[in-house]
Write a protein that holds these residues in place. Sequence first.
Motif, PDB file in Angstrom:
ATOM      1  N   GLN A 567       0.883  -1.243   0.058  1.00 15.58           N
ATOM      2  CA  GLN A 567       0.024   0.127   0.097  1.00 15.58           C
ATOM      3  C   GLN A 567       0.867   1.355  -0.116  1.00 15.58           C
ATOM      4  N   LEU A 568       1.880   1.129   0.728  1.00 16.78           N
ATOM      5  CA  LEU A 568       2.477   2.288   1.142  1.00 16.78           C
ATOM      6  C   LEU A 568       3.387   2.670  -0.384  1.00 16.78           C
ATOM      7  N   LYS A 569       3.851   1.712  -0.988  1.00 20.41           N
ATOM      8  CA  LYS A 569       4.548   1.991  -2.321  1.00 20.41           C
ATOM      9  C   LYS A 569       3.423   2.224  -3.174  1.00 20.41           C
ATOM     10  N   GLU A 570       2.360   1.898  -3.278  1.00 23.01           N
ATOM     11  CA  GLU A 570       1.371   2.228  -4.260  1.00 23.01           C
ATOM     12  C   GLU A 570       0.985   3.613  -4.119  1.00 23.01           C
ATOM     13  N   VAL A 571       0.727   3.957  -2.734  1.00 18.30           N
ATOM     14  CA  VAL A 571       0.231   5.497  -2.825  1.00 18.30           C
ATOM     15  C   VAL A 571       1.612   6.239  -2.934  1.00 18.30           C
ATOM     16  N   GLY A 572       2.764   5.882  -2.789  1.00 18.59           N
ATOM     17  CA  GLY A 572       4.041   6.623  -2.898  1.00 18.59           C
ATOM     18  C   GLY A 572       4.521   7.037  -4.367  1.00 18.59           C
ATOM     19  N   ALA A 573       3.892   5.732  -5.209  1.00 14.96           N
ATOM     20  CA  ALA A 573       3.979   5.988  -6.472  1.00 14.96           C
ATOM     21  C   ALA A 573       3.102   6.908  -7.203  1.00 14.96           C
ATOM     22  N   ALA A 574       1.829   6.910  -6.613  1.00 11.72           N
ATOM     23  CA  ALA A 574       0.631   7.992  -7.241  1.00 11.72           C
ATOM     24  C   ALA A 574       1.007   9.298  -6.870  1.00 11.72           C
ATOM     25  N   LYS A 596       9.667  10.316  -5.104  1.00 19.69           N
ATOM     26  CA  LYS A 596       9.526   9.191  -5.688  1.00 19.69           C
ATOM     27  C   LYS A 596      10.784   8.595  -5.241  1.00 19.69           C
ATOM     28  N   HIS A 597      11.963   9.276  -5.166  1.00 21.59           N
ATOM     29  CA  HIS A 597      13.328   8.623  -4.687  1.00 21.59           C
ATOM     30  C   HIS A 597      13.294   8.114  -3.308  1.00 21.59           C
ATOM     31  N   ALA A 598      12.587   8.918  -2.513  1.00 23.27           N
ATOM     32  CA  ALA A 598      12.431   8.571  -0.790  1.00 23.27           C
ATOM     33  C   ALA A 598      11.662   7.267  -0.917  1.00 23.27           C
ATOM     34  N   ILE A 599      10.753   7.118  -1.505  1.00 20.84           N
ATOM     35  CA  ILE A 599       9.787   5.939  -1.647  1.00 20.84           C
ATOM     36  C   ILE A 599      10.551   4.771  -1.934  1.00 20.84           C
ATOM     37  N   GLU A 600      11.164   4.884  -3.276  1.00 15.53           N
ATOM     38  CA  GLU A 600      11.949   3.731  -3.870  1.00 15.53           C
ATOM     39  C   GLU A 600      13.218   3.261  -2.934  1.00 15.53           C
ATOM     40  N   THR A 601      13.856   4.259  -2.391  1.00 19.28           N
ATOM     41  CA  THR A 601      14.927   4.017  -1.413  1.00 19.28           C
ATOM     42  C   THR A 601      14.472   3.691   0.009  1.00 19.28           C
ATOM     43  N   GLY A 602      13.438   3.932   0.501  1.00 17.97           N
ATOM     44  CA  GLY A 602      12.695   3.425   1.779  1.00 17.97           C
ATOM     45  C   GLY A 602      13.481   4.556   2.871  1.00 17.97           C
ATOM     46  N   GLU A 603      14.076   5.746   2.212  1.00 19.03           N
ATOM     47  CA  GLU A 603      14.552   6.812   3.230  1.00 19.03           C
ATOM     48  C   GLU A 603      14.435   8.276   2.969  1.00 19.03           C
ATOM     49  N   GLY A 604      14.473   9.079   3.926  1.00 10.53           N
ATOM     50  CA  GLY A 604      14.220  10.632   3.860  1.00 10.53           C
ATOM     51  C   GLY A 604      12.732  10.793   3.456  1.00 10.53           C
ATOM     52  N   ILE A 605      11.827  10.190   4.031  1.00 11.68           N
ATOM     53  CA  ILE A 605      10.510  10.685   3.944  1.00 11.68           C
ATOM     54  C   ILE A 605      10.264  11.830   4.613  1.00 11.68           C
ATOM     55  N   ASN A 658      -6.064   9.573  -7.480  1.00  7.12           N
ATOM     56  CA  ASN A 658      -5.647   8.726  -8.888  1.00  7.12           C
ATOM     57  C   ASN A 658      -4.636   7.588  -8.346  1.00  7.12           C
ATOM     58  N   ILE A 659      -4.783   6.870  -7.089  1.00  6.22           N
ATOM     59  CA  ILE A 659      -4.019   5.677  -6.921  1.00  6.22           C
ATOM     60  C   ILE A 659      -4.662   4.411  -7.514  1.00  6.22           C
ATOM     61  N   ARG A 660      -5.935   4.029  -7.375  1.00 13.47           N
ATOM     62  CA  ARG A 660      -6.371   3.022  -8.163  1.00 13.47           C
ATOM     63  C   ARG A 660      -8.004   3.235  -8.395  1.00 13.47           C
ATOM     64  N   SER A 804      11.982   6.643   7.982  1.00 14.94           N
ATOM     65  CA  SER A 804      12.308   5.583   6.859  1.00 14.94           C
ATOM     66  C   SER A 804      10.949   4.800   6.502  1.00 14.94           C
ATOM     67  N   LEU A 805      10.870   4.161   5.550  1.00 11.84           N
ATOM     68  CA  LEU A 805       9.743   3.407   5.041  1.00 11.84           C
ATOM     69  C   LEU A 805       9.245   2.660   6.058  1.00 11.84           C
ATOM     70  N   SER A 806      10.173   1.942   6.632  1.00 15.05           N
ATOM     71  CA  SER A 806       9.849   0.813   7.765  1.00 15.05           C
ATOM     72  C   SER A 806       9.410   1.422   8.708  1.00 15.05           C
ATOM     73  N   GLU A 807       9.256   2.670   9.250  1.00 15.90           N
ATOM     74  CA  GLU A 807       8.650   3.294  10.250  1.00 15.90           C
ATOM     75  C   GLU A 807       7.099   3.416   9.964  1.00 15.90           C
TER      76      GLU A 807
END
Length: 951
Positions: A567-574, A596-605, A658-660, A804-807
């Motif tokens: 879900q997090l990556k889907e929203v992040g992409a949108a 986009k970079h923060a979601i893909e790397t999982g850091e710096g959100i 415009n997520i889905r 980070s995305l893990s949080e």
Amino acid sequence: MAGVDVIATAMNGANAQFIAQLYAKWVEAPNSVDPDFAALFAALDDETRSIMMDATGASWAPRPKAFGPDEAEGAAKPAKSTTSPAETRAATLDSIRALMLIRAYRVRGHLEAQLDPLGLKQPGHHIELDPATYGFTAADMDRPIFIDGVLGFETATLREVIAALRKSYCGEIGVEFMHIQDPAQKSWIQRRIEGAPWLNAFDAKAKAKILNQLTEADSFENFCQRRFVGTKRFGLEGGESTIPALHSIIETAANAGVREIAIGMPHRGRLNTLVNIVKKPLVQLFAEFGGASAKPDDVQGSGDVKYHLGTSTDIVVNGNKVHLSLQPNPSHLEAVDPVVVGKIRARLDMAGDRTRKSAMAIIMHGDAAFAGQGLVYETLAMSQLIGYRTGGSIHLVVNNQIGFTTVPAHAFSGLYCTDVAKAVQAPILHVNGDNPEAVVFATKLAAEFRQEFAVDVVIDLVCYRRHGHNENEEPAFTQPIMYKAIKALKTTRALYAERLIQENSVTADEAKAMVDDYIQTLEDAYKGAQDYKVNKADWLEGHWAGLKQADEEAERQEEVTSASLEQLKEVGAAISRPPENFDLNSKIARQLEAKKHAIETGEGIDWATGEALAFGTLMLDGHRVRLSGEDCQRGTFSQRHAVLIDQTNQNEYTPLNNIRPDQAHIEIFNSLLSEYGVLGFEYGYAVSDPNVLVLWEAQFGDFANGAQVLIDQFIASGETKWLRMCGLVMLLPHGSEGQGPEHSSARLERYLQLCAENNMAVCNISTPANYFHALRRQLKRNFRKPLVLMTPKSLLRHKLCVSSLSEFAPGSSFKFVIPETDELVAPEKVKRVVICSGKVYYDLLAERRERGIKDVAIVRLEQFYPFPVKNLKAAIEAYTNAEVVWCQEEPENNGGWTFVDRRIEGVLTCLNNAAKRPRYVGRAAAASPATGLAKVHAAEQAALVNEALSV
């Protein structure tokens, strides 16, 4: 169009006769008038016809075109006139003058209407309504004048025209509608008013129905006055026509398709409305008069006085089921107005009703409050805005002609207490409250107009107040003449009954039976009230079914607030994906790339991305989101950009929508420049739908000061007073960055002062991930509480204020307290623990790292209330030998210090640590929340950081 204004203006006042003569002269011979006027009339011939249509409601043909020598053979020729030029001129002048007189009555006839039941305000003579103003003399009164269908006449004498006008506009209904710019609306009202149809609108059965409604209103007040002597109830005596008025609005609306009606009103007449309109059981109300609680014993809460409480019920009107609710509200006059319209907007959105016809607000007002309270205009100003429109509200002003002891001359500057409604072009129907038939007709008309045009309507019910401001006061102290007239006046019900008996619509026995029957009903309820007990509360039914009352657990971990990585990556992409062929601002394009970079790397959100992830994942869970506030689409600090604007055509695009394809949606509205009104609207929305995340964002946190009444009376105390839960989120930018006193403090201390009985959550969060969890837990709990968030400004782009995305992912949750995160010396060797909250943490952290300090720990208090005793204890108990300081950047008398001082002491008392009390570090107490001088600010900030870290 300037010429149109000239003509329109000229048709009122002393120039009218001159313009009429000049126009008639020009029609006869265009070259015979001044060239400037000739040019004006020629340019505006069709516009002049529109003005005449406006004045007449009929169609005027344009001036006949002269056929020239080049016209095609066989073209139609005008018929040859058989009248002389002098006769044509005289007839034209007569018609124009008559039409100008007619228009004057439409504009100003209400000034001579018979509106005051007391007869103290005698209508004056207004020169605009005098035929002599338009060139007529007594000799003209019985001469036929051609007016082309106006008032139902093709040709009529001036005497007939004036009689029809006075009956239509100067009777017991006075109408203000010519300020409206929409011709269709004006024409609609005109057709239904002219001819005074209310004079013959009701048969004997309908009249008996009105009398019975008046009987219930009148008998209820008399009974309460007799049975509960000396008890304040703010009765309706003098304004009993309010009850037939409400019945009329509700019945008309129900017949037109309205299925839910929310009523907001002040305390005067509330008890009568509760029992006779919203059908609160009489036995329950009388039990409350006797001191019984309005809630069951097993439901917590302080309750409120009976004339502040609300209720709801379902009724059936002509086979149509309608849900009626009367909203609870405090004595703060008009505070409930935006709450009611917010509730109706929520209901319309829940039903997916874009026509705005299935739910409606009725807002009742006192005359002094309608004129004097700014919130009335704020509510009116929202009425046609995209994010706030509700299809129009019906405003019923119960005009007692006095506010407490204040007469109209001291209460408002205009002609009427309702003048403010002209700002939104609402029609205003003034009606004499002692003519119940006129009242019922006017209210029916108002409801039909609302359903037809989806705009606000105002009814000014001119009545009086038989007693003082409450039943124990002596009104003759200050208004002796008014109350002498009131004492001599029979009640509205008595006058109407006499009239109906005289005209044989009802018999005297039938009128008496109405009273006897209702009195018996009241007596039976009074007896039953002696043993009455409330057996259930209705607050967790309907849309709130399945939710529970919160217990006393302050630090519960709610249902899972994390979201799946998918879900997090889907929203992040949108949120980082602009649409194709969209001219995106280059600066925003860089922001989207960073997301986009923060979601893909999982850091710096960052903060804004964490917020968008909360919104988006809730939407994927099926929850709608509503965010409003001044400039909140972009965000005050250009951080959000939740709505993207095409730089070529200004088209809008909302990435979160415009997520889905099958997702719930977010609505984000840049509000009007209002805090009080908009916050009230959002509160009303939130108390109506517990499954929507509703947020209001202040442009700067202290702007919420302008809505303090809503915060004190509704948000902080609504649940304990009225058993009404609310999950509203308030986002209040807060932090000292040297921007001066008005852009620094969100006044955290004020919210903390309101905290008790687990009534709301107050947080000053320091990480995007914790913000994410705080938002999601609003809808993941099995109860609802308001959430007050001190949100950052400089931290929105601070390189350390990231997660980070893990949080956000499974295994993560909201953190009430964030312990030390850096590697320090052994805990027992730490000399000081600094407890802080929000932005100052990053100032302390940066300085500590810069100076290489290893024996000072920093603990973050993320939630102030409910105070996290267990989590704070766990965060500091290892530092057995350290002193404890509380560090804040706000002045000592502001911020969290006075709230946390004893609470931190309570935690330390439970530990075996050396420290037993916290010490304060921060700015000195100050009358203003911050300095306006950047250098002074920087010096103060450096000093408090240094003091906090210096052992």
